[in-house]
Design a protein around this motif. Structure first.
Motif, PDB file in Angstrom:
ATOM      1  N   GLY A   6      30.716  33.365  46.416  1.00  0.00           N
ATOM      2  CA  GLY A   6      31.334  34.311  45.466  1.00  0.00           C
ATOM      3  C   GLY A   6      32.816  34.373  45.433  1.00  0.00           C
ATOM      4  N   LEU A   7      33.053  33.521  46.329  1.00  0.00           N
ATOM      5  CA  LEU A   7      34.749  33.504  46.400  1.00  0.00           C
ATOM      6  C   LEU A   7      35.356  32.203  45.610  1.00  0.00           C
ATOM      7  CD1 LEU A   7      35.061  34.309  50.234  1.00  0.00           C
ATOM      8  CD2 LEU A   7      35.709  35.617  48.397  1.00  0.00           C
ATOM      9  N   LYS A   8      34.463  31.385  44.978  1.00  0.00           N
ATOM     10  CA  LYS A   8      34.956  30.401  44.244  1.00  0.00           C
ATOM     11  C   LYS A   8      35.665  31.165  43.083  1.00  0.00           C
ATOM     12  CE  LYS A   8      31.251  26.956  44.930  1.00  0.00           C
ATOM     13  NZ  LYS A   8      29.966  26.270  44.565  1.00  0.00           N
ATOM     14  N   SER A   9      36.947  30.187  42.759  1.00  0.00           N
ATOM     15  CA  SER A   9      37.688  30.305  41.671  1.00  0.00           C
ATOM     16  C   SER A   9      37.985  29.104  40.676  1.00  0.00           C
ATOM     17  CB  SER A   9      39.112  30.916  42.334  1.00  0.00           C
ATOM     18  OG  SER A   9      40.264  30.821  41.374  1.00  0.00           O
ATOM     19  N   ASN A  10      38.175  29.585  39.525  1.00  0.00           N
ATOM     20  CA  ASN A  10      38.404  28.485  38.451  1.00  0.00           C
ATOM     21  C   ASN A  10      39.889  28.109  38.614  1.00  0.00           C
ATOM     22  OD1 ASN A  10      35.922  28.728  37.483  1.00  0.00           O
ATOM     23  ND2 ASN A  10      36.543  29.901  35.799  1.00  0.00           N
ATOM     24  N   PHE A  11      40.676  28.806  39.585  1.00  0.00           N
ATOM     25  CA  PHE A  11      42.190  28.512  39.199  1.00  0.00           C
ATOM     26  C   PHE A  11      42.848  28.297  40.497  1.00  0.00           C
ATOM     27  CE2 PHE A  11      40.982  31.461  35.560  1.00  0.00           C
ATOM     28  CZ  PHE A  11      41.126  30.647  34.550  1.00  0.00           C
ATOM     29  N   ALA A  12      42.146  28.477  41.622  1.00  0.00           N
ATOM     30  CA  ALA A  12      42.740  28.390  42.881  1.00  0.00           C
ATOM     31  C   ALA A  12      41.723  27.840  43.825  1.00  0.00           C
ATOM     32  CB  ALA A  12      43.401  29.711  43.437  1.00  0.00           C
ATOM     33  N   GLY A  46      56.707  30.286  55.592  1.00  0.00           N
ATOM     34  CA  GLY A  46      56.254  29.838  54.494  1.00  0.00           C
ATOM     35  C   GLY A  46      54.701  30.466  54.184  1.00  0.00           C
ATOM     36  N   MET A  47      55.009  31.798  54.803  1.00  0.00           N
ATOM     37  CA  MET A  47      53.789  32.844  54.791  1.00  0.00           C
ATOM     38  C   MET A  47      53.763  33.483  53.279  1.00  0.00           C
ATOM     39  SD  MET A  47      53.550  34.739  58.535  1.00  0.00           S
ATOM     40  CE  MET A  47      53.262  33.790  59.853  1.00  0.00           C
ATOM     41  N   GLY A  48      53.349  32.578  52.143  1.00  0.00           N
ATOM     42  CA  GLY A  48      53.524  33.194  51.115  1.00  0.00           C
ATOM     43  C   GLY A  48      52.391  34.272  50.701  1.00  0.00           C
ATOM     44  N   SER A  49      51.289  34.286  51.226  1.00  0.00           N
ATOM     45  CA  SER A  49      50.369  35.244  50.912  1.00  0.00           C
ATOM     46  C   SER A  49      50.874  36.705  51.532  1.00  0.00           C
ATOM     47  CB  SER A  49      48.923  34.821  51.512  1.00  0.00           C
ATOM     48  OG  SER A  49      48.180  35.496  51.460  1.00  0.00           O
ATOM     49  N   PHE A  50      51.373  36.614  52.756  1.00  0.00           N
ATOM     50  CA  PHE A  50      51.669  37.846  53.458  1.00  0.00           C
ATOM     51  C   PHE A  50      52.867  38.306  52.564  1.00  0.00           C
ATOM     52  CE2 PHE A  50      54.046  39.338  57.692  1.00  0.00           C
ATOM     53  CZ  PHE A  50      54.085  40.490  57.272  1.00  0.00           C
ATOM     54  N   MET A  51      53.643  37.621  52.213  1.00  0.00           N
ATOM     55  CA  MET A  51      54.913  38.027  51.553  1.00  0.00           C
ATOM     56  C   MET A  51      54.673  38.737  50.271  1.00  0.00           C
ATOM     57  SD  MET A  51      57.938  35.128  52.231  1.00  0.00           S
ATOM     58  CE  MET A  51      59.056  36.073  51.196  1.00  0.00           C
ATOM     59  N   SER A  52      53.698  38.182  49.561  1.00  0.00           N
ATOM     60  CA  SER A  52      53.348  38.693  48.133  1.00  0.00           C
ATOM     61  C   SER A  52      52.905  39.968  48.546  1.00  0.00           C
ATOM     62  CB  SER A  52      52.141  37.620  47.699  1.00  0.00           C
ATOM     63  OG  SER A  52      52.724  36.366  47.385  1.00  0.00           O
ATOM     64  N   LEU A  86      42.143  38.744  42.693  1.00  0.00           N
ATOM     65  CA  LEU A  86      41.213  39.483  41.885  1.00  0.00           C
ATOM     66  C   LEU A  86      41.439  40.756  41.886  1.00  0.00           C
ATOM     67  CD1 LEU A  86      38.225  37.474  41.640  1.00  0.00           C
ATOM     68  CD2 LEU A  86      40.110  37.046  40.244  1.00  0.00           C
ATOM     69  N   ASN A  87      41.655  41.356  43.060  1.00  0.00           N
ATOM     70  CA  ASN A  87      41.869  42.721  43.540  1.00  0.00           C
ATOM     71  C   ASN A  87      42.815  42.892  44.420  1.00  0.00           C
ATOM     72  OD1 ASN A  87      41.391  45.609  44.362  1.00  0.00           O
ATOM     73  ND2 ASN A  87      39.460  45.319  43.870  1.00  0.00           N
ATOM     74  N   THR A  88      44.076  43.503  43.975  1.00  0.00           N
ATOM     75  CA  THR A  88      45.174  43.798  45.146  1.00  0.00           C
ATOM     76  C   THR A  88      44.790  44.822  46.231  1.00  0.00           C
ATOM     77  OG1 THR A  88      46.189  45.733  43.794  1.00  0.00           O
ATOM     78  CG2 THR A  88      46.808  43.352  43.286  1.00  0.00           C
ATOM     79  N   ASP A  89      43.591  45.593  46.206  1.00  0.00           N
ATOM     80  CA  ASP A  89      43.165  46.393  47.225  1.00  0.00           C
ATOM     81  C   ASP A  89      42.451  45.801  48.155  1.00  0.00           C
ATOM     82  OD1 ASP A  89      43.115  48.828  48.511  1.00  0.00           O
ATOM     83  OD2 ASP A  89      41.363  49.235  47.458  1.00  0.00           O
ATOM     84  N   ALA A  90      42.560  44.330  48.235  1.00  0.00           N
ATOM     85  CA  ALA A  90      41.985  43.378  49.104  1.00  0.00           C
ATOM     86  C   ALA A  90      43.091  42.654  49.733  1.00  0.00           C
ATOM     87  CB  ALA A  90      40.776  42.443  48.578  1.00  0.00           C
ATOM     88  N   GLU A  91      44.023  43.535  50.175  1.00  0.00           N
ATOM     89  CA  GLU A  91      45.137  43.065  50.810  1.00  0.00           C
ATOM     90  C   GLU A  91      45.317  42.593  51.927  1.00  0.00           C
ATOM     91  OE1 GLU A  91      45.097  46.641  52.751  1.00  0.00           O
ATOM     92  OE2 GLU A  91      44.663  46.180  50.733  1.00  0.00           O
ATOM     93  N   GLY A 150      45.351  38.333  39.244  1.00  0.00           N
ATOM     94  CA  GLY A 150      45.398  37.230  38.250  1.00  0.00           C
ATOM     95  C   GLY A 150      46.613  36.172  38.972  1.00  0.00           C
ATOM     96  N   ASP A 151      47.397  36.733  39.857  1.00  0.00           N
ATOM     97  CA  ASP A 151      48.460  36.113  40.666  1.00  0.00           C
ATOM     98  C   ASP A 151      47.833  34.944  41.335  1.00  0.00           C
ATOM     99  OD1 ASP A 151      50.335  37.417  39.437  1.00  0.00           O
ATOM    100  OD2 ASP A 151      51.208  38.390  41.202  1.00  0.00           O
ATOM    101  N   ILE A 152      48.580  33.745  41.518  1.00  0.00           N
ATOM    102  CA  ILE A 152      47.902  32.727  42.398  1.00  0.00           C
ATOM    103  C   ILE A 152      49.009  32.657  43.731  1.00  0.00           C
ATOM    104  CG2 ILE A 152      47.474  30.250  42.810  1.00  0.00           C
ATOM    105  CD1 ILE A 152      45.744  31.756  40.935  1.00  0.00           C
ATOM    106  N   LEU A 153      48.458  32.898  44.909  1.00  0.00           N
ATOM    107  CA  LEU A 153      49.297  32.928  46.148  1.00  0.00           C
ATOM    108  C   LEU A 153      49.260  31.492  46.648  1.00  0.00           C
ATOM    109  CD1 LEU A 153      48.517  36.508  47.381  1.00  0.00           C
ATOM    110  CD2 LEU A 153      49.785  35.811  45.405  1.00  0.00           C
TER     111      LEU A 153
END
Length: 498
Positions: free
Chosen positions: A415-421, A219-225, A335-340, A321-324
């Motif tokens: 600063g890490l607050k999100s409207n969608f996650a 169930g490691m959805g974040s890692f897999m993404s 918000l940034n895929t370079d913060a992987e 914009g993806d939600i993991l």
């Protein structure tokens, strides 16, 4: 390269048959009189200092060729100041740099009389660090001439434990450097898994390497993404060193294993992108630490977790914009895929809970912001636990692999607050290293936790481009201190969270 610890006086050093004799000269030599010296080495050093030709300041050198009464072909007098570990390291590194390119195969290093364990460790690790040459992918491997190094001290038996510790540390650091220096088409996630298996087989510790199907089942959805944009399959490496009773809670080390980072869809600029092969420096340091740990066999249980993948921008890559869905159940807005890095580490930190750890330390080349804050001298240290942080800082100082504690106030997480996650994967530009640590903190609240941001210390750029092997020295020193104290620091840490 083989190291040997040997009881050696200055007179014995003069008779030592070797290609190069490095004599470390401390401040105490300033008052010595050359006429009273009974051997050629002491006379040479005393005469040079008295004449002002050798400054005893750490790193200052004076060379001699076929000096009278000395068996070594070449003699290098190296200043080491007060003789502390840091000064000895500087002196040894200066001497080794001056010898780079020579054909010397056998080297002897004479430490000043009265040198302690710290000087012995610094001499071994400083020599290994300065004589390292990368040859793995060169058609004509050249430069690795040195075969044997003798460390001369007044009493070899007294310093043997420190010497063995240093020798293992040097081997672990070199292992980490070699992995980090490999090109990204060689050091793939699959290769990291293979290296872990080889280590486990050679040093008899447990190792499991999971692939995409197993990681999806967990169930490691974040890692897999993060791994979706690459043709290279991800690997999740689990190593288990068991040196204590099975009931003893382990220390867990988590190493970021991004074997190449393009930035993904939020692609990086082209200049210096080749250095993103070093983005698996955290993984390399965990493997190097296990290499050293398994040789010393301390009474401690340690688990190593390495999420390894590439961050690439193909048509299947995750997007801003993806939600993991993370393993913890928390959702993450990208918000940034370079913060992987934080996105693969967060699932590994949740996975660490199953080991009921006494402490968890993650190691990652995480943020450019940490490089701006601390440069290449100290690694950034963040921790939810004061005693754990203190133990890691002390270990870094002892290993000459220093860190600096950074803040972790709750306000930095705003600063890490999100409207969608539940959380966004980045905050604003301000305090970027801290907001990254605050993101990880959300997934590490079940145990004493520390995060080492090694973005500034894991490698050097420019003409001397190379992995450094840091922070293997710090990690090994911390683990050995835990074994020696019976885990007292970590147990105390549970009651001192902040």
């Amino acid at each position: 390269m083989d190291f040997e610890l040997k009881t050696m006086t200055a007179a014995q050093a003069a008779a030592e048959k070797c290609d190069v004799l490095v004599v470390l000269v401390g401040e105490s030599m300033k008052g010595a009189k050359a006429g009273k010296a009974q051997d050629a080495v002491a006379r040479l050093a005393a005469t040079a200092v008295a004449a002002g030709d050798l400054d005893t300041k750490a790193g200052k050198l004076l060379h001699a060729y076929r000096a009278e009464g000395i068996a070594a072909t070449r003699v290098v007098l190296a200043g080491v100041g007060d003789g502390s570990g840091k000064r000895v390291q500087s002196g040894v590194q200066a001497a080794m740099s001056a010898l780079r390119g020579s054909k010397a195969k056998r080297l002897a290093i004479l430490l000043p009389e009265g040198s302690g364990d710290a000087a012995v460790r610094a001499a071994v690790c400083g020599t290994a660090d300065s004589s390292y040459v990368y040859v793995a992918t060169k058609s004509k491997p050249e430069g690795r001439e040195l075969e044997r190094v003798i460390i001369g001290v007044a009493d070899a038996a007294a310093h043997k434990p420190a010497f063995e510790r240093a020798r293992a540390a040097a081997a672990g650091i070199e292992f980490a450097r070699e992995l980090a220096n490999l090109p990204p088409n060689h050091a793939t996630p699959t290769r990291l898994g293979e290296e872990a298996r080889k280590l486990s087989k050679a040093f008899k510790f447990g190792c499991e390497v999971l692939g995409p199907k197993e990681v999806e089942k967990i169930g490691m959805g974040s890692f897999m993404s993060v791994a979706k944009g690459s043709d290279e399959p991800l690997r999740f490496i689990v190593m288990r060193y068991e040196g204590a009773a099975k009931t003893d809670a382990p220390v867990v080390l988590v190493g970021k294993g991004i074997t190449f980072d393009t930035g993904g869809i939020s692609i990086k600029p082209a200049p210096e992108m080749d250095e993103m092969k070093f983005d698996m420096g955290g993984a390399a340091s965990v493997l190097g630490t296990f290499r050293a740990l398994a040789e010393l066999r301390p009474r401690l249980n340690v688990v190593g977790l390495i999420p390894a993948c590439e961050n690439m921008p193909d048509g299947g890559a995750y997007k801003p914009g993806d939600i993991l869905q993370s393993l913890s159940g928390q959702t993450i807005e990208v918000l940034n895929t370079d913060a992987e890095g934080r996105l693969i580490l967060c699932d590994a930190l949740t996975y660490a809970e199953r080991f009921k750890p006494r402490a968890v330390v993650d190691i990652a080349t995480l943020t450019g912001a940490c490089v701006i804050a601390l440069g290449a001298v100290r690694s950034g240290l963040f921790s939810s636990d004061d005693a754990l942080a203190d133990a890691l800082l002390a270990a870094g100082d002892a290993a000459l692999d220093p860190a600096w504690r950074m803040p972790l106030d709750d306000e930095y997480g705003e600063g890490l607050k999100s409207n969608f996650a539940d959380v966004a994967n980045v905050g604003g530009r301000a305090g970027g290293a801290i907001t990254a640590a605050k993101f990880l903190h959300r997934f590490a609240d079940k145990y004493p936790w520390a995060h080492l941001d090694i973005a500034g210390t894991a490698w050097k750029g420019g003409a001397g481009k190379s992995g450094t092997g840091r922070p293997v020295g710090l990690l090994l020193e911390y683990l050995l201190s835990q074994a020696e104290q019976g885990g007292a620091v970590a147990k105390k840490a549970k009651g001192t969270k902040r």
